[in-house]
Design a protein around this motif. Structure first.
Motif, mmCIF file in Angstrom:
data_model
loop_
_atom_site.group_PDB
_atom_site.id
_atom_site.type_symbol
_atom_site.label_atom_id
_atom_site.label_comp_id
_atom_site.label_asym_id
_atom_site.label_seq_id
_atom_site.Cartn_x
_atom_site.Cartn_y
_atom_site.Cartn_z
ATOM 1 N N PHE A 20 21.238 123.836 11.267
ATOM 2 C CA PHE A 20 21.472 122.714 10.431
ATOM 3 C C PHE A 20 22.142 121.684 10.845
ATOM 4 O O PHE A 20 23.025 121.694 11.682
ATOM 5 N N CYS A 21 21.572 120.649 10.692
ATOM 6 C CA CYS A 21 22.051 119.363 10.852
ATOM 7 C C CYS A 21 22.497 118.382 9.697
ATOM 8 O O CYS A 21 21.563 118.351 8.884
ATOM 9 N N ARG A 22 23.746 117.883 9.738
ATOM 10 C CA ARG A 22 24.273 117.141 8.559
ATOM 11 C C ARG A 22 24.846 116.023 8.934
ATOM 12 O O ARG A 22 25.311 115.815 10.065
ATOM 13 N N ASP A 83 23.676 127.780 1.775
ATOM 14 C CA ASP A 83 24.301 127.144 0.487
ATOM 15 C C ASP A 83 25.100 128.217 -0.151
ATOM 16 O O ASP A 83 26.350 127.719 -0.741
ATOM 17 N N ALA A 115 30.045 120.844 1.131
ATOM 18 C CA ALA A 115 28.882 120.701 0.857
ATOM 19 C C ALA A 115 28.245 119.445 0.121
ATOM 20 O O ALA A 115 27.228 119.110 0.376
ATOM 21 N N TRP A 118 28.562 116.437 3.193
ATOM 22 C CA TRP A 118 27.681 116.431 4.251
ATOM 23 C C TRP A 118 26.321 116.687 3.904
ATOM 24 O O TRP A 118 25.865 117.865 3.391
ATOM 25 N N GLN A 119 25.562 115.788 4.212
ATOM 26 C CA GLN A 119 24.162 115.513 3.543
ATOM 27 C C GLN A 119 22.940 116.123 4.515
ATOM 28 O O GLN A 119 23.289 115.635 5.871
ATOM 29 N N PRO A 120 22.074 116.889 4.219
ATOM 30 C CA PRO A 120 21.273 117.502 5.258
ATOM 31 C C PRO A 120 20.695 116.384 5.892
ATOM 32 O O PRO A 120 19.946 115.362 5.294
ATOM 33 N N GLU A 122 16.828 115.426 8.255
ATOM 34 C CA GLU A 122 15.610 115.848 8.263
ATOM 35 C C GLU A 122 14.929 115.675 10.048
ATOM 36 O O GLU A 122 15.352 114.724 10.504
ATOM 37 N N ARG A 123 14.646 116.723 10.652
ATOM 38 C CA ARG A 123 14.084 117.043 11.832
ATOM 39 C C ARG A 123 12.748 116.278 11.730
ATOM 40 O O ARG A 123 12.122 116.548 11.216
#
Length: 129
Positions: A20-22, A83, A115, A118-120, A122-123
């Motif tokens: 996961f990248c945030r 989550d 949570a 830190w926002q996700p 998009e790849r």
């Protein structure tokens, strides 16, 4: 620790993992950014926070900085619900205290959990085999 020019070593795990990248932005203040770096140095990091990250199942966590932009990379077992893990992390000892301690550097709402801050990301590209 390796330098950004030579790369960073990666661990190998005996289980399938997902990444996961945030992202999160720091306040645009060089003194605050220097203090943020200092507080994340190994000798200054709170042991309860490291223990909590591992306890909820996170295998690896890296935070990278460029200017005021932070990028966090998390590696977790493929079957982990991130989550749920982050919700549990927020309940562990000293976690909210750490979040409040870090909030003076971050462009985030006071009292926000990790949570929420830190926002996700998009790849948009992947080197496919």
């Amino acid at each position: 620790m390796q330098k950004k020019e030579t790369g960073y070593p990666m661990k190998e795990y005996k289980v399938p993992v997902k990444r996961f990248c945030r992202t999160l932005d720091l306040k645009d203040d060089p003194e605050l950014i220097a203090e943020y770096r200092k507080r994340h140095a190994e000798e200054n990091f709170w042991p309860e926070i490291l223990a909590g990250i591992k306890e909820v199942g996170i295998l690896e966590m890296d935070i990278y900085l460029r200017g005021t932009r932070l990028m966090m990379i998390l590696e977790v077992p493929a079957d982990l619900d991130l989550d749920e893990a982050m919700t549990r992390l927020a309940t562990l000892p000293r976690q909210q205290e750490w979040e409040d301690y870090m909030s003076i550097f971050q462009q985030a709402e006071p009292g926000a959990s990790s949570a929420e801050k830190w926002q996700p990301m998009e790849r948009v590209f992947h080197l496919y085999d």
